[in-house]
Design a protein around this motif. Structure first.
Motif, short mmCIF file in Angstrom:
data_model
loop_
_atom_site.label_atom_id
_atom_site.label_comp_id
_atom_site.label_asym_id
_atom_site.label_seq_id
_atom_site.Cartn_x
_atom_site.Cartn_y
_atom_site.Cartn_z
N ALA A 17 0.84 -1.20 0.00
CA ALA A 17 0.00 0.00 0.00
C ALA A 17 0.87 1.25 0.00
N HIS A 20 2.24 1.72 -3.45
CA HIS A 20 1.16 2.20 -4.33
C HIS A 20 0.94 3.70 -4.13
N ASN A 21 0.87 4.13 -2.88
CA ASN A 21 0.59 5.54 -2.60
C ASN A 21 1.70 6.45 -3.11
N GLY A 227 -1.92 6.53 3.29
CA GLY A 227 -3.32 6.25 3.01
C GLY A 227 -4.29 6.88 3.97
N ARG A 240 -4.32 3.77 -0.51
CA ARG A 240 -4.56 2.55 0.28
C ARG A 240 -3.93 2.70 1.66
N SER A 241 -4.63 2.24 2.67
CA SER A 241 -4.12 2.35 4.03
C SER A 241 -2.96 1.40 4.25
#
Length: 371
Positions: A17, A20-21, A227, A240-241
């Motif tokens: 995540a 991704h962030n 996130g 996303r967290s």
């Protein structure tokens, strides 16, 4: 030798995540701008070196911390990238800052003199300007004069100017424009006087989420890289967290019956037979502020009994008769079809989302998940 945590309390963190962030933010701001990934407060509680390494692999150019000791620890963990240290130390920290190759952020002439004296060669500095937060930074109206005086000192070289905006969720865009105008006025006057400002850094998470025109040539987002989006915020990119779950395990079970004597003196009411469980997480681990009044065991909700003590917390397992010692207990996260969210816990205790992981105590083992 076992690798199982000796105390079975874990904060599970989703590194995919985080990656991704970081990539999403890089795509949002474009390839031409510098991305300062903020890993202050030990990476918002997730681990500065672990999160910083992920951010650097996925688009960040710099890391940023608010504590000199955190910058030193990043170097000790092998981070070679440039690290900006926000103002949070006394002038006598200059020697240590430079010895570890960290970039200081200055807010007054006393600190500038200390760095000038400590440096043995060109010394890159950032200067923080206060444009509205009324905290750290040179007041915007005094900034040009102060920065020019700093640059007359031996060895000092201006790497950039930064500011932290004052921005509440849903605040008037005109307020952001007023603050940005104060910032760019400082930059423009310096450049008009022949001072180059390589990095212009004013957009933290609230502005990155709402105001693309504030990005200038660099941004320094913090919580959005993890996130964390506040109620009322609508991110322009999917986030996303990184918070996966806060868990522990049952370490003891006992059957309780109502007392015949001194019932009123009991630590909690027992009005019917009860199956009591004990978990090895307490207020010293942050649990007093990190609970939803219940936990999840074997896919069922189990109430917390009373307040967490320093090291332990009681839970009512009467409704979970098959619970056993060693069972996973979810404090925050999903188990089966049930979930306790960060947002619920934060709301219950009046915390911001960015205070949840930072409230998890250092004795709780951080476990990093990645595909």
């Amino acid at each position: 030798m076992t690798t199982t945590p000796l105390r079975p309390n874990t904060l599970a963190i989703d590194l995919d995540a985080a990656a991704h962030n970081a990539r999403a933010v890089r795509g949002l701001i474009g390839a031409e701008r510098k991305l300062f990934a903020v890993v202050k407060a030990d990476g918002y509680g997730y681990g500065a070196s672990e999160m910083g390494a992920v951010f650097l692999r996925n688009g960040a150019d710099y890391l940023a911390v608010a504590d000199l000791s955190e910058g030193v620890r990043l170097r000790q963990h092998g981070i070679k990238a440039p690290i900006l240290v926000y103002p949070n130390a006394l002038p006598e920290a200059a020697t240590d800052t430079l010895a570890h190759g960290l970039i200081p952020t200055l807010v007054d002439l006393d600190a500038a003199r200390a760095y000038s004296q400590a440096a043995t060669g060109p010394c890159e500095i950032f200067v923080k300007v206060d444009i509205g937060l009324e905290r750290l930074g040179i007041p915007a109206e005094q900034a040009v004069k102060t920065i020019l005086a700093m640059l007359e000192l031996r060895h000092l070289r201006l790497g950039g100017i930064c500011a932290h905006p004052h921005s509440e969720v849903g605040s008037d865009p005109a307020y952001a424009d007023w603050q940005l105008g104060r910032f760019t006025a400082v930059v423009d006057e310096l450049e008009a006087r022949g001072v180059r400002v390589p990095v212009r850094l004013s957009a933290a998470t609230p502005w990155v989420l709402r105001f693309p025109h504030t990005y200038l040539n660099a941004v320094d987002p913090g919580r959005m890289l993890y996130g964390m989006v506040f109620p009322g915020e609508t991110p322009p990119i999917p986030l996303r967290s990184t918070f996966h779950a806060l868990t522990t395990r049952v370490i003891a079970l006992k059957e309780l019956t109502p007392r015949e004597r001194f019932a009123e003196a009991a630590p909690f009411p027992v009005r019917a037979p009860m199956r009591l469980g004990v978990i090895p997480m307490g207020s010293a681990d942050g649990l007093r502020w990190l609970n939803a009044g219940r936990v999840l065991v074997r896919g069922q909700a189990a109430p917390i009994i009373g307040s967490p003590s320093l090291e332990h917390t009681r839970i009512d397992l009467t409704g979970t008769p098959d619970a056993r010692v060693g069972d996973e207990v979810v404090i925050i996260g999903r188990q089966g079809n049930l979930e306790i969210t960060q947002a619920e816990v934060a709301s219950r205790h009046g915390l911001g989302l960015h205070h949840v992981a930072t409230t998890v105590g250092p004795r709780v083992t951080r476990v990093y998940l990645s595909s």
